[in-house]
Design a protein around this motif. Structure first.
Motif, PDB file in Angstrom:
ATOM      1  N   HIS A 283      29.241  48.978  32.283  1.00 31.40           N
ATOM      2  CA  HIS A 283      28.633  47.656  32.471  1.00 31.40           C
ATOM      3  C   HIS A 283      29.531  46.544  31.935  1.00 31.40           C
ATOM      4  O   HIS A 283      29.436  45.406  32.367  1.00 31.40           O
TER       5      HIS A 283
ATOM      6  N   LYS B 177      32.577  43.540  36.917  1.00 33.72           N
ATOM      7  CA  LYS B 177      33.248  42.845  38.022  1.00 33.72           C
ATOM      8  C   LYS B 177      34.205  43.786  38.757  1.00 33.72           C
ATOM      9  O   LYS B 177      34.307  43.770  39.978  1.00 33.72           O
TER      10      LYS B 177
ATOM     11  N   ARG C 137      32.110  46.345  40.738  1.00 34.96           N
ATOM     12  CA  ARG C 137      31.543  45.739  41.948  1.00 34.96           C
ATOM     13  C   ARG C 137      32.613  45.517  43.008  1.00 34.96           C
ATOM     14  O   ARG C 137      32.388  45.730  44.197  1.00 34.96           O
ATOM     15  N   SER C 138      33.781  45.094  42.583  1.00 37.79           N
ATOM     16  CA  SER C 138      34.886  44.894  43.513  1.00 37.79           C
ATOM     17  C   SER C 138      35.263  46.214  44.188  1.00 37.79           C
ATOM     18  O   SER C 138      35.487  46.262  45.404  1.00 37.79           O
TER      19      SER C 138
ATOM     20  N   HIS D 129      30.947  35.339  47.831  1.00 38.32           N
ATOM     21  CA  HIS D 129      30.552  36.342  46.841  1.00 38.32           C
ATOM     22  C   HIS D 129      29.206  35.950  46.244  1.00 38.32           C
ATOM     23  O   HIS D 129      29.018  34.806  45.806  1.00 38.32           O
ATOM     24  N   GLY D 130      28.290  36.900  46.222  1.00 37.14           N
ATOM     25  CA  GLY D 130      26.968  36.642  45.657  1.00 37.14           C
ATOM     26  C   GLY D 130      27.026  36.235  44.199  1.00 37.14           C
ATOM     27  O   GLY D 130      26.283  35.357  43.750  1.00 37.14           O
ATOM     28  N   SER D 131      27.920  36.871  43.439  1.00 35.67           N
ATOM     29  CA  SER D 131      28.028  36.554  42.011  1.00 35.67           C
ATOM     30  C   SER D 131      28.568  35.144  41.774  1.00 35.67           C
ATOM     31  O   SER D 131      28.432  34.602  40.680  1.00 35.67           O
ATOM     32  N   LEU D 132      29.163  34.558  42.798  1.00 38.89           N
ATOM     33  CA  LEU D 132      29.690  33.192  42.704  1.00 38.89           C
ATOM     34  C   LEU D 132      28.806  32.216  43.471  1.00 38.89           C
ATOM     35  O   LEU D 132      29.245  31.136  43.860  1.00 38.89           O
ATOM     36  N   HIS D 133      27.551  32.629  43.718  1.00 44.35           N
ATOM     37  CA  HIS D 133      26.576  31.797  44.426  1.00 44.35           C
ATOM     38  C   HIS D 133      27.074  31.378  45.807  1.00 44.35           C
ATOM     39  O   HIS D 133      26.944  30.219  46.209  1.00 44.35           O
TER      40      HIS D 133
ATOM     41  N   ARG E  56      36.002  29.011  43.434  1.00 50.78           N
ATOM     42  CA  ARG E  56      35.594  29.027  42.019  1.00 50.78           C
ATOM     43  C   ARG E  56      36.769  28.701  41.102  1.00 50.78           C
ATOM     44  O   ARG E  56      36.619  27.953  40.134  1.00 50.78           O
TER      45      ARG E  56
END
Length: 143
Positions: A45, A49, A52-53, A89-93, A100
């Protein structure tokens, strides 16, 4: 990496793979003034990142290519460009990594600033075995 990234590296966080604990790797990081911060064992965890990548690569990239194809390097370059410059990217909205990075550019320190904050006396070659490394750290604090 230095040519690809538009910002200075302050630290590198990795899992506890042997390749990261090679003396030459760690010495090179020290030469560049980059802190090495491996994660604790059994803590994926903390490397979320990266995890997930890799999942995205497995789901979206690898099914579309033949790893033995002559043009694999071109396909990888195309994927890298798409992933960083075009793919939301979902994690970057819903933003791309390049968007970003641009947003954060005014807050990002330059190499000179990062280098000035780097204290080589606080860095050392770390051992892959987490528990042995903890013992070494404790011993050095007592000295």
């Amino acid at each position: 990496m230095f040519e690809e990234f538009p910002f200075a590296f302050q630290r590198i966080q990795t899992d506890r793979g042997r390749e990261f604990f090679a003396y030459k790797f760690q010495e090179r990081l020290m030469e560049y003034g980059i802190k090495f911060r491996p994660i604790k064992p059994r803590s994926p965890h903390l490397n979320g990142k990266v995890e997930r990548s890799q999942k995205t690569d497995l789901e979206e990239f690898y099914p579309t290519i033949n790893l033995k194809a002559a043009e694999i390097h071109d396909q990888l370059s195309e994927w890298q460009h798409y992933y960083n410059w075009e793919r939301p990217h979902g994690s970057l909205h819903g933003k791309t990594p390049s968007e970003r990075v641009t947003e954060l550019s005014l807050q990002t320190p330059f190499w000179d600033d990062v280098d000035a904050l780097y204290d080589p006396a606080k860095e050392r070659i770390q051992e892959q075995n987490y528990y042995a490394d903890l013992q070494i750290r404790k011993l050095k604090r007592c000295l």
